[in-house]
Scaffold this motif. Structure first.
Motif, PDB file in Angstrom:
ATOM      1  N   LEU A  13       0.836  -1.197   0.000  1.00 42.60           N
ATOM      2  CA  LEU A  13       0.000   0.000   0.000  1.00 42.60           C
ATOM      3  C   LEU A  13       0.875   1.254   0.000  1.00 42.60           C
ATOM      4  CD1 LEU A  13      -2.836   1.203   0.041  1.00 42.60           C
ATOM      5  CD2 LEU A  13      -2.782   1.016   2.546  1.00 42.60           C
ATOM      6  N   ALA A  14       1.914   1.259   0.787  1.00 44.22           N
ATOM      7  CA  ALA A  14       2.839   2.398   0.820  1.00 44.22           C
ATOM      8  C   ALA A  14       3.516   2.587  -0.537  1.00 44.22           C
ATOM      9  CB  ALA A  14       3.880   2.204   1.919  1.00 44.22           C
ATOM     10  N   ILE A  15       3.856   1.500  -1.207  1.00 44.62           N
ATOM     11  CA  ILE A  15       4.503   1.577  -2.525  1.00 44.62           C
ATOM     12  C   ILE A  15       3.528   2.132  -3.564  1.00 44.62           C
ATOM     13  CG2 ILE A  15       5.465   0.174  -4.408  1.00 44.62           C
ATOM     14  CD1 ILE A  15       6.698  -1.611  -2.141  1.00 44.62           C
ATOM     15  N   ALA A  16       2.262   1.716  -3.518  1.00 42.34           N
ATOM     16  CA  ALA A  16       1.266   2.254  -4.459  1.00 42.34           C
ATOM     17  C   ALA A  16       1.107   3.761  -4.249  1.00 42.34           C
ATOM     18  CB  ALA A  16      -0.077   1.537  -4.288  1.00 42.34           C
ATOM     19  N   HIS A  17       1.069   4.198  -2.995  1.00 40.02           N
ATOM     20  CA  HIS A  17       1.012   5.639  -2.717  1.00 40.02           C
ATOM     21  C   HIS A  17       2.273   6.332  -3.231  1.00 40.02           C
ATOM     22  CE1 HIS A  17      -2.671   6.258  -0.418  1.00 40.02           C
ATOM     23  NE2 HIS A  17      -2.441   5.120   0.222  1.00 40.02           N
ATOM     24  N   ALA A  18       3.435   5.713  -3.033  1.00 33.18           N
ATOM     25  CA  ALA A  18       4.700   6.295  -3.496  1.00 33.18           C
ATOM     26  C   ALA A  18       4.708   6.446  -5.018  1.00 33.18           C
ATOM     27  CB  ALA A  18       5.881   5.439  -3.034  1.00 33.18           C
ATOM     28  N   PHE A  19       4.108   5.477  -5.732  1.00 32.46           N
ATOM     29  CA  PHE A  19       4.019   5.561  -7.191  1.00 32.46           C
ATOM     30  C   PHE A  19       3.375   6.887  -7.590  1.00 32.46           C
ATOM     31  CE2 PHE A  19       1.742   4.889 -11.182  1.00 32.46           C
ATOM     32  CZ  PHE A  19       2.661   4.204 -11.977  1.00 32.46           C
ATOM     33  N   PRO A  85      -6.524   9.069  -2.616  1.00 36.82           N
ATOM     34  CA  PRO A  85      -7.536   8.185  -3.210  1.00 36.82           C
ATOM     35  C   PRO A  85      -8.921   8.370  -2.597  1.00 36.82           C
ATOM     36  CG  PRO A  85      -5.526   6.968  -2.776  1.00 36.82           C
ATOM     37  CD  PRO A  85      -5.361   8.323  -2.134  1.00 36.82           C
ATOM     38  N   LEU A  86      -9.912   8.337  -3.471  1.00 33.49           N
ATOM     39  CA  LEU A  86     -11.306   8.379  -3.046  1.00 33.49           C
ATOM     40  C   LEU A  86     -11.736   7.026  -2.493  1.00 33.49           C
ATOM     41  CD1 LEU A  86     -12.671  10.291  -6.142  1.00 33.49           C
ATOM     42  CD2 LEU A  86     -12.283  11.238  -3.858  1.00 33.49           C
ATOM     43  N   ASP A  87     -11.106   5.975  -3.013  1.00 34.02           N
ATOM     44  CA  ASP A  87     -11.420   4.616  -2.596  1.00 34.02           C
ATOM     45  C   ASP A  87     -10.181   3.754  -2.806  1.00 34.02           C
ATOM     46  OD1 ASP A  87     -13.021   2.567  -1.618  1.00 34.02           O
ATOM     47  OD2 ASP A  87     -14.028   2.194  -3.520  1.00 34.02           O
ATOM     48  N   ILE A  88      -9.980   2.802  -1.908  1.00 35.79           N
ATOM     49  CA  ILE A  88      -8.875   1.848  -2.007  1.00 35.79           C
ATOM     50  C   ILE A  88      -9.446   0.461  -1.758  1.00 35.79           C
ATOM     51  CG2 ILE A  88      -6.693   1.054  -1.006  1.00 35.79           C
ATOM     52  CD1 ILE A  88      -6.243   3.956  -0.027  1.00 35.79           C
ATOM     53  N   ILE A  89      -9.139  -0.456  -2.659  1.00 33.50           N
ATOM     54  CA  ILE A  89      -9.516  -1.859  -2.490  1.00 33.50           C
ATOM     55  C   ILE A  89      -8.216  -2.651  -2.536  1.00 33.50           C
ATOM     56  CG2 ILE A  89     -10.792  -3.817  -3.438  1.00 33.50           C
ATOM     57  CD1 ILE A  89     -12.625  -1.668  -4.794  1.00 33.50           C
ATOM     58  N   GLN A  90      -7.994  -3.481  -1.525  1.00 35.52           N
ATOM     59  CA  GLN A  90      -6.744  -4.223  -1.463  1.00 35.52           C
ATOM     60  C   GLN A  90      -7.005  -5.703  -1.308  1.00 35.52           C
ATOM     61  OE1 GLN A  90      -4.014  -2.811   1.528  1.00 35.52           O
ATOM     62  NE2 GLN A  90      -2.289  -3.886   0.599  1.00 35.52           N
ATOM     63  N   GLY A  91      -6.333  -6.485  -2.136  1.00 32.98           N
ATOM     64  CA  GLY A  91      -6.379  -7.934  -2.055  1.00 32.98           C
ATOM     65  C   GLY A  91      -4.970  -8.474  -1.939  1.00 32.98           C
ATOM     66  N   GLN A  92      -4.831  -9.761  -2.122  1.00 33.16           N
ATOM     67  CA  GLN A  92      -3.506 -10.366  -2.053  1.00 33.16           C
ATOM     68  C   GLN A  92      -2.688  -9.944  -3.269  1.00 33.16           C
ATOM     69  OE1 GLN A  92      -3.483 -14.565  -1.397  1.00 33.16           O
ATOM     70  NE2 GLN A  92      -1.282 -14.728  -1.666  1.00 33.16           N
ATOM     71  N   ASP A  93      -1.615  -9.219  -3.030  1.00 30.06           N
ATOM     72  CA  ASP A  93      -0.702  -8.740  -4.074  1.00 30.06           C
ATOM     73  C   ASP A  93      -1.388  -7.856  -5.113  1.00 30.06           C
ATOM     74  OD1 ASP A  93       1.578  -9.934  -2.950  1.00 30.06           O
ATOM     75  OD2 ASP A  93       1.118 -11.842  -3.918  1.00 30.06           O
ATOM     76  N   SER A  94      -2.458  -7.161  -4.722  1.00 34.78           N
ATOM     77  CA  SER A  94      -3.139  -6.249  -5.638  1.00 34.78           C
ATOM     78  C   SER A  94      -3.803  -5.113  -4.865  1.00 34.78           C
ATOM     79  CB  SER A  94      -4.177  -6.990  -6.483  1.00 34.78           C
ATOM     80  OG  SER A  94      -5.170  -7.543  -5.650  1.00 34.78           O
ATOM     81  N   ILE A  95      -3.834  -3.954  -5.503  1.00 29.67           N
ATOM     82  CA  ILE A  95      -4.472  -2.774  -4.921  1.00 29.67           C
ATOM     83  C   ILE A  95      -5.159  -2.021  -6.051  1.00 29.67           C
ATOM     84  CG2 ILE A  95      -4.081  -0.542  -3.774  1.00 29.67           C
ATOM     85  CD1 ILE A  95      -1.610  -1.822  -2.460  1.00 29.67           C
ATOM     86  N   VAL A  96      -6.355  -1.501  -5.784  1.00 33.55           N
ATOM     87  CA  VAL A  96      -7.064  -0.654  -6.726  1.00 33.55           C
ATOM     88  C   VAL A  96      -7.270   0.702  -6.065  1.00 33.55           C
ATOM     89  CG1 VAL A  96      -9.173  -0.309  -8.081  1.00 33.55           C
ATOM     90  CG2 VAL A  96      -8.238  -2.626  -7.769  1.00 33.55           C
ATOM     91  N   PHE A  97      -6.849   1.755  -6.750  1.00 35.63           N
ATOM     92  CA  PHE A  97      -7.071   3.126  -6.300  1.00 35.63           C
ATOM     93  C   PHE A  97      -8.064   3.803  -7.233  1.00 35.63           C
ATOM     94  CE2 PHE A  97      -2.666   4.386  -4.323  1.00 35.63           C
ATOM     95  CZ  PHE A  97      -2.936   3.631  -3.206  1.00 35.63           C
ATOM     96  N   HIS A  98      -9.014   4.522  -6.672  1.00 29.95           N
ATOM     97  CA  HIS A  98      -9.843   5.460  -7.428  1.00 29.95           C
ATOM     98  C   HIS A  98      -9.300   6.831  -7.048  1.00 29.95           C
ATOM     99  CE1 HIS A  98     -14.059   7.447  -8.009  1.00 29.95           C
ATOM    100  NE2 HIS A  98     -13.197   7.810  -8.939  1.00 29.95           N
TER     101      HIS A  98
END
Length: 144
Positions: A13-19, A85-98
């Motif tokens: 999650l921190a890496i996705a935010h860093a992206f 992000p307006l919404d965050i969905i996190q699964g195993q080895d996956s994250i979705v950001f709106h």
């Protein structure tokens, strides 16, 4: 959930935010090397939906192609940032950001506020793919 997988999820999650943070142009320019360090060697980037695949109808790009395309696109902005992000969905080895962007173009100072769904896939602490769904109508009109 075991502590190791919780720690991995927090790191991803921190890496996705860093992206997104690395793509910010505000008081400084983008650190392309830092962005590249977040990506796996076999990273891929896809624009979605399929009808929006700039430039030259290439939808899937490798790491270098994506970095080159983003660097070219970002060169047209005086300021650009992704809002929290307006919404965050996190699964195993996956994250979705709106998320939404907020920026100002260099040409004519046009305000840029697009909307995205970004699907990140991970292998450990590296991003192996990003699928980028954008507001294609807005993008087409803004970049016309």
């Amino acid at each position: 959930m075991d502590p190791e997988s919780s720690s991995t999820r927090d790191t991803q999650l921190a890496i996705a935010h860093a992206f997104l943070d690395h793509l910010t142009i505000n008081t400084s320019s983008v650190d392309w090397a830092a962005l590249a360090d977040l990506l796996a060697a076999d990273f891929t980037h896809e624009y979605r939906p399929a009808s929006l695949a700039p430039p030259a109808n290439q939808r899937v790009r490798n790491k270098e192609e994506m970095l080159q395309l983003f660097e070219l696109a970002w060169s047209g902005f005086e300021r650009l940032e992704f809002l929290p992000p307006l919404d965050i969905i996190q699964g195993q080895d996956s994250i979705v950001f709106h998320v939404q962007s907020d920026g100002i173009s260099k040409q004519e100072g046009k305000h840029y506020t697009n909307e995205y769904m970004l699907t990140f896939r991970f292998r450990g602490e590296k991003i192996v793919s990003v699928k980028e769904f954008v507001d294609s109508k807005y993008s087409s009109e803004f970049f016309a």
